[in-house]
Design an enzyme around this catalytic site. Structure first.
Site, PDB file in Angstrom:
ATOM      1  N   GLU A 106       2.031   1.584 -14.769  1.00 22.53           N
ATOM      2  CA  GLU A 106       1.733   0.381 -13.974  1.00 22.53           C
ATOM      3  C   GLU A 106       0.282  -0.082 -14.090  1.00 22.53           C
ATOM      4  O   GLU A 106      -0.342  -0.382 -13.072  1.00 22.53           O
ATOM      5  CB  GLU A 106       2.043   0.662 -12.497  1.00 22.53           C
ATOM      6  CG  GLU A 106       3.465   1.064 -12.269  1.00 22.53           C
ATOM      7  CD  GLU A 106       3.731   1.488 -10.826  1.00 22.53           C
ATOM      8  OE1 GLU A 106       4.789   1.096 -10.313  1.00 22.53           O
ATOM      9  OE2 GLU A 106       2.922   2.204 -10.236  1.00 22.53           O
TER      10      GLU A 106
HETATM   11  C1  TNX Z   1       6.434   3.533  -9.184  1.00 22.60           C
HETATM   12  S1  TNX Z   1       7.259   5.397 -11.135  1.00 22.60           S
HETATM   13  C2  TNX Z   1       5.321   4.319  -9.424  1.00 22.60           C
HETATM   14  C3  TNX Z   1       4.569   4.868  -8.295  1.00 22.60           C
HETATM   15  C4  TNX Z   1       5.176   4.521  -6.980  1.00 22.60           C
HETATM   16  C5  TNX Z   1       6.674   4.561  -7.085  1.00 22.60           C
HETATM   17  C6  TNX Z   1       7.374   4.343  -5.795  1.00 22.60           C
HETATM   18  C7  TNX Z   1       5.795   5.356 -11.493  1.00 22.60           C
HETATM   19  C8  TNX Z   1       5.415   5.976 -12.724  1.00 22.60           C
HETATM   20  N1  TNX Z   1       4.944   4.722 -10.669  1.00 22.60           N
HETATM   21  O1  TNX Z   1       3.228   4.457  -8.348  1.00 22.60           O
HETATM   22  O2  TNX Z   1       4.726   5.422  -6.023  1.00 22.60           O
HETATM   23  O3  TNX Z   1       7.084   3.602  -8.019  1.00 22.60           O
HETATM   24  O4  TNX Z   1       8.750   4.528  -5.910  1.00 22.60           O
END
Ligand code: TNX
Length: 510
Positions: free
Chosen positions: A312
């Site tokens: 992200e």
């Molecule tokens: C996505 S999955 C994220 C996290 C969040 C999560 C909540 C991923 C690699 N990153 O930063 O906590 O969703 O479900």
């Protein structure tokens, strides 16, 4: 398995199970083993004594007598395999202490009580896992959990033959691991947690204690330092290494929906938004800092993997992202560890050869996601499969669940979390290229050990079974899992595990 005969209450279900006579447990029952498996035998004796109130004497290096529980090492068999046979006592045999330990976990699930007292259900079992990596992730960054709380969590998940604990040690809301020479990371970056809750961090000794506790249960710790995004806690401590926050639509929408604040440079971030923070890329001082952090974390970690995050990174320009993950994965590889990264990093084409990817797309991959994941395999690495719409323990169970999130095509019922096969998720990747599976528990909304229990049980057992048991095993059905999960309740109750009494399951009377 003939129709109508209830399966034994075992999760994950073993490779082969046939009938054998049950064994009564009494004050005379001993645990007998050799020196090499003393630790495994000690844990077994302690657990059975705690559950039953029986004495469970542990004896090392004597000839077994009828009625004893015997842990024996022998030739042959796989690293994690074991056999267990009841009859004149219980005999657990394995090629390694690790296999013997999994045998003891199976034995614990066979303990039951009737009018005459405690006994071990009869079974003749041979067993070994499908995948070598069977992980759970705990997000100690959004909310901090103490060493004792993490160790209790290890006990609970280890019952289901989970052998990897991935610790998400850093994120925007908090930095949880002490790093020599960078005291403000923990002093300032570790002070906070999501929702304004109290923070905390692990000293090097604390971290070593978690690792040792896990190791005694044949569980490997994988530390994650999430970079180049998810780094606002660095901003709070050492702003010279990070960029200004970059807002995005989701972040702003979430902040409005949840009535939470937007990030401000240099100030602690306590909300749930993602994708706004980034370290400076291509800056020599920042690279030296990041390299030092990964080098120290690798030195503190006996296991083979160090996770660099990489998810992200909406606030990082794609070319910078590639430069960064190339640098970070090389820094980890230089320590002799295998880097692990969330699947987005695969797109960069810049990772150190052999980097392992962690897939967190859906069971049916969204556009482009499978390609990103496949690049790890093409680069000589492997994949850990964590489909967010099935394996994410932080997804709500149904619309009435107060804890958790729902973004991953949620809510995710217990049945849905069990309805997938790791080899069928990313097309073009075959079983031998899959290291295993992992079930992440993100902790934006998870504030207490009771919250952890509620989201972990009862979904974890089915996920653990997906990692251990054969895809075509006779009990690999929801109807069977449902019955076997119901039968875990007495042990959870005895251990003080506050599981969610999902209406999908016919629980025994509480
Ligand atoms: C996505 S999955 C994220 C996290 C969040 C999560 C909540 C991923 C690699 N990153 O930063 O906590 O969703 O479900």
């Amino acid at each position: 398995m003939s129709i109508g005969v209830a399966p034994l209450p075992l999760i994950p279900y073993p490779t082969s199970v046939s009938a054998a006579p049950p064994v009564r447990l009494t004050e005379a029952t001993r645990v007998v083993t050799g020196e090499v498996t003393r630790g495994e035998a000690f844990l077994l004796a302690a657990a059975v004594a705690e559950r039953t109130g029986l004495g469970m004497e542990l004896v090392i290096g004597v000839s077994p007598e009828p009625g004893d529980i015997v842990l024996a090492l022998g030739e042959g068999g796989s690293d994690e395999g074991y056999s267990l046979r009841t009859g004149d006592g219980v005999l657990i045999q394995a090629a390694t202490p690790r296999g013997a330990f999994w045998g003891t976990q199976t034995l614990r699930q066979l303990i039951a009580r009737d009018a005459d007292g405690w006994f071990v259900r009869g079974a003749d079992i041979t067993d070994s896992p499908r995948f070598a990596y069977r992980g759970v992730m705990l997000d100690v960054a959004r909310h901090f959990f103490s060493v004792a709380e993490v160790c209790r969590f290890i006990d609970g998940i280890s019952a289901y033959k989970i052998n990897v604990l991935h610790l998400h040690l850093t994120d925007d809301q908090g930095w949880r691991i002490e790093i020599d020479g960078w005291p403000k990371l923990t002093e300032l970056g570790g002070r906070t947690a999501a929702l304004g809750d109290e923070g905390g961090y692990y000293t090097a000794e604390d971290y070593a204690e978690i690792i040792a506790y896990a190791a005694a249960r044949h569980m490997t710790v994988v530390p994650e330092i999430d970079t180049p995004g998810h780094t606002h806690a660095i901003t709070v401590a050492y702003p010279e290494f990070t960029e200004q926050p970059v807002m995005n639509e989701h972040l702003e929408a979430d902040a409005a929906r949840l009535n939470q604040a937007l990030p401000v440079f240099g100030e602690p971030y306590l909300s749930w938004g993602v994708g706004f923070s980034s370290v400076k890329v291509g800056d020599p001082a920042t690279d030296a800092f990041i390299t030092d952090v990964f080098t120290q974390v690798a030195a503190m970690t006996p296991g083979p993997w160090v996770h660099l995050g990489g998810d992200e990174c909406l606030g990082t320009d794609p070319a910078d992202f590639a430069t960064f993950v190339g640098m970070a994965s090389a820094a980890i590889a230089a320590t002799g560890k295998t880097p692990v990264a969330w699947h987005e990093a695969g797109r960069s084409g810049a990772l150190a050869p052999g980097t392992v990817g962690q897939y967190w797309g859906f069971r049916t991959p969204q556009p482009g996601v499978a390609d990103a994941a496949r690049t790890f395999v093409e680069g000589g690495g492997a994949l850990i499969i964590s489909p967010a719409d099935a394996a994410y323990l932080d997804m709500k169970y149904d619309d009435s669940t107060e804890l958790g999130l729902a973004w991953a095509d949620g809510p995710t019922s217990v049945e849905e979390s069990y309805a997938w096969d790791p080899a069928a998720v990313v097309p073009g990747v075959d079983e031998s290229q899959i290291l295993g599976i992992e079930a992440p528990l993100w902790a934006e909304s998870i504030r207490t050990p009771a919250d952890i229990d509620y989201m972990t049980y009862p979904r974890l057992p089915g996920l653990a079974e997906i990692g251990w048991s054969a895809a075509d095993g006779p009990e690999r059905t929801w109807a069977s899992l449902r019955e076997r999960v119901a039968q875990q309740a007495p042990a959870w109750q005895a251990d003080g595990i506050g599981y969610y009494r999902s209406p999908e399951i016919d629980w025994p009377q509480a």
